[in-house]
Design a protein around this motif. Structure first.
Motif, mmCIF file in Angstrom:
data_model
loop_
_atom_site.group_PDB
_atom_site.id
_atom_site.type_symbol
_atom_site.label_atom_id
_atom_site.label_comp_id
_atom_site.label_asym_id
_atom_site.label_seq_id
_atom_site.Cartn_x
_atom_site.Cartn_y
_atom_site.Cartn_z
ATOM 1 N N GLU A 37 0.804 -1.224 0.000
ATOM 2 C CA GLU A 37 0.000 0.000 0.000
ATOM 3 C C GLU A 37 0.841 1.280 0.000
ATOM 4 O O GLU A 37 0.443 2.302 -0.558
ATOM 5 N N LYS A 38 2.014 1.231 0.626
ATOM 6 C CA LYS A 38 2.839 2.441 0.712
ATOM 7 C C LYS A 38 3.295 2.899 -0.679
ATOM 8 O O LYS A 38 3.611 4.058 -0.889
ATOM 9 N N GLY A 43 -1.944 5.256 -0.682
ATOM 10 C CA GLY A 43 -1.088 5.217 0.506
ATOM 11 C C GLY A 43 -0.281 6.489 0.645
ATOM 12 O O GLY A 43 -0.174 7.075 1.729
ATOM 13 N N GLN A 46 -2.496 9.341 1.712
ATOM 14 C CA GLN A 46 -2.855 9.315 3.136
ATOM 15 C C GLN A 46 -1.699 9.794 4.001
ATOM 16 O O GLN A 46 -1.912 10.489 4.992
ATOM 17 N N LEU A 47 -0.465 9.440 3.622
ATOM 18 C CA LEU A 47 0.688 9.878 4.409
ATOM 19 C C LEU A 47 0.904 11.388 4.275
ATOM 20 O O LEU A 47 1.199 12.073 5.254
ATOM 21 N N GLN A 56 2.258 13.526 10.951
ATOM 22 C CA GLN A 56 3.293 12.707 10.320
ATOM 23 C C GLN A 56 4.530 13.568 10.114
ATOM 24 O O GLN A 56 4.463 14.594 9.429
ATOM 25 N N GLY A 61 10.897 6.875 6.606
ATOM 26 C CA GLY A 61 9.796 6.055 6.070
ATOM 27 C C GLY A 61 8.893 6.875 5.156
ATOM 28 O O GLY A 61 8.413 6.397 4.134
ATOM 29 N N PHE A 62 8.663 8.116 5.537
ATOM 30 C CA PHE A 62 7.852 9.017 4.718
ATOM 31 C C PHE A 62 8.554 9.269 3.391
ATOM 32 O O PHE A 62 7.951 9.192 2.317
ATOM 33 N N ALA B 17 11.242 -9.379 4.587
ATOM 34 C CA ALA B 17 10.655 -8.327 3.758
ATOM 35 C C ALA B 17 9.132 -8.328 3.811
ATOM 36 O O ALA B 17 8.489 -7.364 3.402
ATOM 37 N N LEU B 20 6.090 -5.827 8.082
ATOM 38 C CA LEU B 20 6.339 -4.390 8.163
ATOM 39 C C LEU B 20 5.829 -3.866 9.506
ATOM 40 O O LEU B 20 4.776 -4.302 9.985
ATOM 41 N N SER B 22 6.870 -0.272 10.467
ATOM 42 C CA SER B 22 7.142 1.158 10.605
ATOM 43 C C SER B 22 5.830 1.920 10.792
ATOM 44 O O SER B 22 4.761 1.448 10.402
ATOM 45 N N GLU B 24 4.815 4.396 9.223
ATOM 46 C CA GLU B 24 4.189 4.708 7.940
ATOM 47 C C GLU B 24 3.454 3.495 7.372
ATOM 48 O O GLU B 24 2.353 3.608 6.850
ATOM 49 N N ASP B 25 4.075 2.319 7.494
ATOM 50 C CA ASP B 25 3.411 1.117 6.984
ATOM 51 C C ASP B 25 2.167 0.794 7.792
ATOM 52 O O ASP B 25 1.156 0.340 7.247
ATOM 53 N N LYS B 27 0.339 2.971 9.271
ATOM 54 C CA LYS B 27 -0.658 3.990 8.921
ATOM 55 C C LYS B 27 -1.407 3.640 7.629
ATOM 56 O O LYS B 27 -2.617 3.817 7.543
ATOM 57 N N VAL B 28 -0.677 3.142 6.624
ATOM 58 C CA VAL B 28 -1.343 2.874 5.340
ATOM 59 C C VAL B 28 -2.122 1.559 5.336
ATOM 60 O O VAL B 28 -2.744 1.218 4.340
ATOM 61 N N TYR B 29 -2.063 0.842 6.461
ATOM 62 C CA TYR B 29 -2.950 -0.327 6.590
ATOM 63 C C TYR B 29 -3.978 -0.109 7.692
ATOM 64 O O TYR B 29 -4.466 -1.044 8.298
#
Lengths: 429, 463
Positions: A37-38, A43, A46-47, A56, A61-62, B17, B20, B22, B24-25, B27-29
């Motif tokens: 998703e990132k 994704g 949203q970030l 954020q 990571g961003f 791998a 996840l 983090s 950010e990861d 957050k997007v799930y």
């Protein structure tokens, strides 16, 4: 100190457009390889939205999320909510760079090498001597050895040209007939240093279509690789220089898809005052891709285009560069040219506008994914049975040559300007 | 609970791998396709084979870690939101079409295959999988099965559960099971395939499915009819079906959407049209010819103000694109759009839409109604802004009234989106307690520790 996220904030409306449907997944070349998703526009959106809401920080990571984008705009093309994630991502990169700086390699190249044409030429000349030590591939390509695996192990890279375009091309090339327009030719870095012969051929075509062509020596890098990586500061200097050099010509014509869109988007990203916005917009309106210029502006008589003998009987297909098809809406024009060339057979490959996976420096920083994306292109090219794939972006050409060489495919990669010459004006008219 | 200690053990199962953690990861799930529900998971895990799912669920079950399965995250019920944290089990890397059996009209797929990719592969063999949730560009088969998804063509072809022959799944205790088979007829014991289908990922994690397919119809035709009053459109739908014609799709659009189509595409539809029906007839050439003549005749008889027929595929495509654009405009029209999914008996559809309009008019709210008119499945969408508490509350009250009206009209509160988190409060209010009690008991048999997608459907989300 500048307001936090000042660039991203300008595109807040774009960020808020996303309705989270997730349809972008089907179109994102990266998501289709990674399935995470990132990497998806939703994704990223949203970030970035979360950053704008103060929830954020501009973390590693961003940055990984916003850096992991080809800016191919495929998702933008199909987004039901018309979310301009490309705007949001580019602006977020700029805010990240403003706060945290560029990664060191990009910093040196963007700030010190690209802006200085002589230094750039020297650096490349130096590099070309070292290139002599690299294993030779087919044609003017070499393979990167294992110890340069950071740049992609086993990757094919183009030779630096023996002579750069500015030592070959005169500053002014007169029109063959009565001049219709006085145009500035914008070569772009790849044409200048890697494919100078393409630059010569394009100028020759334009000259024979009755344009006075000036290869203005003041030009530099278009700045697209720089500002799309978030270095707005350096790119503003590049933009100022190019606008200054070219604003008095009737048109600015380029054979590089990325340069064409790069110059056209100065008003979007680099205009920091209303005066500059107006000036950049006036400049951008003059910028024309070579194909678009020949078909739409000159409305050239295509019967005058003559296929070069070595291409007689060949079958070719067209690869739509993202920066041409989606950034500049140039799709029909090159096809009209190819279909008009007598002796050439034109076939469409499937998904001709699917991104080749280069994405500028993306192909260096994310070579594994970039290569997988390019493999789909190789499949489509193989399936359509073409002898050559034609395009109008030196960046795509480098990527396609690497991809085809990896498969040992005997398919040439050509710039459309290489295929034909122009017959003199017929006597009746 | 601290989940970091489990990250290494999960990495041993699925590879580093594929775990996840983090910020950010996570957050997007934390979201799906809804605008209301978000909750961050503690860990994101991507299995690439059924045995991974088995091992992950065993570990989670032993340690009572909540696990929320997720496909493309296109669902609109909150169903894949990890409302109690824990692990989000993302199935998108199990995305192979394992086999297509044209002779037996079936295909075996992994759960993470995206519907559009399946349809593209099937079209090469002149086959298709009929259920067509409009999220087909992102929705995975696992998610489509979990939600028992529907879509426009379900009028003629039925919903997902009619097209699942067999399932390979993992129970929350970490046991791999296979339900059903690969034949259309199968009455060996309780129909557990149908039980898992539509269970919203609360009973088992589907990893593979055997799907029933149909031959791709060789011909199709699109017809548009406009009406100056709503009941006439309802009457038209009834009469067409009475006449023995079942179009693949009958889509209803209201005046709001008609006007937005005009604005976006310049199609020049009558601005004062109260309703627009879009039909698609499919089948062999002669069937399509016969059915579309019937559709046109009825539309004219009932008094459509305009009937447009797409004679070629390009025009048909343009019409459906216009419909999608009009539909998308709904979601861009306000900061928050409360899109409902009620279904009422077909004969009461027009009356119900008038009620919806009255409810929203009284509350001074903008509303638009689109839906699958053939089966009475409607999506009234109320425009509001979650950041404006007073307005948002007013909108939510109107939605309550709309749902209560649907039930009063003999309908149900969700036709194809599912309950998830979004419709929980209505679920309890409208259902017989014994129904919820039976579901609780079934859940206990499958998932004694309550680790799989907890807090959904009938369960209290706070746990």
């Amino acid at each position: 100190m500048a307001e936090r996220l000042e660039n991203t904030r300008k595109f807040q409306a774009d960020v808020e457009q996303c309705m989270k449907c997730g349809f972008c997944g089907y179109f994102c070349p990266i998501y289709r390889e990674e399935h995470e998703e990132k990497g998806l526009a939703r994704g990223k959106d949203q970030l970035i939205r979360s950053a704008l809401q103060g929830e954020q920080d501009l973390t590693k990571g961003f940055y990984e999320a916003i850096d992991n984008c080809l800016l191919c705009r495929t998702c933008v093309q199909y987004c039901p909510a018309k979310t301009r994630i490309d705007h949001a991502v580019t602006a977020a990169r700029a805010d990240y760079v403003a706060e945290k700086n560029l990664p060191p390699a990009k910093r040196i190249v963007f700030r010190y090498v690209l802006p200085h044409r002589r230094l750039f030429g020297l650096a490349l000349r130096l590099a070309s001597w070292f290139q002599g030590l690299l294993p030779r591939g087919q044609g003017r390509f070499r393979h990167l050895p294992q110890f340069l695996s950071a740049l992609g192990a086993g990757r094919a890279i183009p030779d630096i040209a023996p002579r750069f375009l500015r030592t070959i091309l005169p500053e002014r090339s007169p029109a063959a007939g009565a001049p219709k327009y006085r145009i500035g030719f914008f070569s772009g870095c790849a044409t200048e240093y890697v494919f100078p012969e393409i630059g010569e051929m394009i100028v020759d075509v334009l000259r024979n279509l009755d344009c006075e062509v000036v290869f203005d020596r003041r030009q530099g890098c278009c700045g697209a690789p720089v500002y799309l990586s978030g270095d707005f500061h350096t790119a503003r200097k590049m933009a100022a220089r190019n606008v200054e050099a070219f604003e008095d010509y009737d048109y600015v014509v380029t054979g590089c898809a990325t340069c064409g869109s790069g110059l056209s988007e100065y008003p979007t990203y680099l205009a920091d005052t209303p005066e500059k916005k107006e000036r950049f917009e006036r400049f951008a309106a003059k910028v024309k891709d070579f194909n678009k210029f020949v078909i739409d502006v000159l409305a050239a008589d295509l019967d005058r285009l003559t296929l070069k003998p070595r291409f007689h009987g060949k079958t070719v297909t067209w690869h739509d560069p993202c920066h041409l098809a989606r950034y500049q809406e140039v799709r029909t024009q090159p096809r009209k040219i190819l279909q008009a060339l007598e002796g050439l057979r034109f076939v469409e490959m499937s998904d001709a506008d699917r991104c080749c996976g280069l994405g500028g420096s993306f192909s260096i920083t994310h070579y594994d994914v970039s290569r997988k994306i390019a493999d789909h292109k190789s499949d489509a090219i193989a399936a359509c049975g073409a002898d050559a794939v034609v395009t109008a972006c030196p960046g795509c050409m480098i990527q396609l040559r690497d991809a085809l060489a990896r498969r040992n495919m005997d398919v040439e990669v050509l710039h459309i300007g290489e295929l034909f010459t122009v017959r003199p004006q017929s006597k009746q008219t | 609970m601290a989940y970091e200690q489990f990250a290494n053990r999960l990495a041993d199962i699925v590879g580093k791998a594929n775990v996840l953690a983090s910020e950010e990861d996570r957050k997007v799930y934390s979201y799906d396709g809804t605008s209301t529900w978000t909750h961050k998971p503690d860990l994101v895990v991507f299995p690439t084979e059924t045995e991974h799912v088995e091992a992950v669920l065993k570990l989670a079950n032993e340690n009572r870690i909540p696990v929320t399965p997720r496909g493309g995250g296109t669902n609109v019920s909150g169903g894949s939101v990890p409302i109690r944290g824990g692990i989000v089990l993302v199935m998108t890397k199990m995305n192979k079409i394992l086999s297509v059996d044209a002779a037996n009209l079936s295909a075996r797929v992994q759960a993470g295959v995206v519907l559009m990719d399946l349809q593209t592969a099937l079209a090469k063999e002149r086959l298709f999988f009929p259920p067509d949730p409009q999220s087909f560009l992102g929705a995975t088969l696992g998610g489509i099965i979990a939600e028992n998804a529907g879509g426009p063509v379900c009028l003629k072809y039925g919903v997902t559960k009619q097209y699942v022959l067999g399932l390979k799944a993992v129970l929350p205790t970490g046991r791999i099971v296979e339900f059903g088979g690969s034949t259309v007829k199968n009455v060996v014991g309780y129909d557990l395939v149908s039980l898992v289908t539509g269970s919203e990922g609360t009973l088992a994690v589907v990893t593979e499915a055997v799907l029933r397919l149909l031959p791709l119809p060789p011909a199709r035709k699109t017809i548009i009819a406009l009406f100056d009053d709503l009941p006439k459109s309802g009457e038209t739908v009834g009469k067409i079906l009475d006449a023995g014609t079942i179009p693949a799709k009958i889509e209803l659009l209201d005046n709001w959407v008609v006007r937005s189509i005009n604005r976006i595409t310049g199609m020049g539809l009558p601005e004062d049209a109260a309703a627009m029906l879009m039909f698609e007839c499919d089948g062999t050439e002669d069937v399509v010819e016969h059915d579309s003549r019937n559709v046109i005749r009825v539309c004219e008889e009932v008094g459509a103000t305009q009937v447009l027929v797409a004679d070629d595929p390009a025009k048909a495509q343009a019409y459906w694109k216009a419909r999608s654009a009009g539909f998308a405009a709904v979601f861009g029209a306000a900061p928050t759009v409360l899109a409902e999914d009620v279904t009422v008996p077909r004969t009461r559809m027009a009356e119900f839409i008038q009620r919806v309009t009255a409810i929203c008019k009284k509350a001074d709210l903008e509303v638009t109604v689109i839906g699958h008119a053939g089966d009475g499945n409607l999506h009234p969408s109320v425009m509001t802004d979650a950041k404006d508490p007073a307005h948002f509350q007013k909108a939510q009250r109107a939605v309550d009234e709309i749902i209560e009206a649907a039930v009063e009209f003999g309908g149900v509160l969700s036709g194809e989106h599912g309950i998830g988190l979004e419709k929980q409060k209505f679920m309890r209010r409208t259902q017989d307690p014994i129904f919820i009690d039976l579901m609780r008991n079934i859940k206990d048999i499958f998932d004694p520790n309550g680790i799989l997608n907890p807090g959904k459907i009938w369960e209290d989300r706070s746990g």
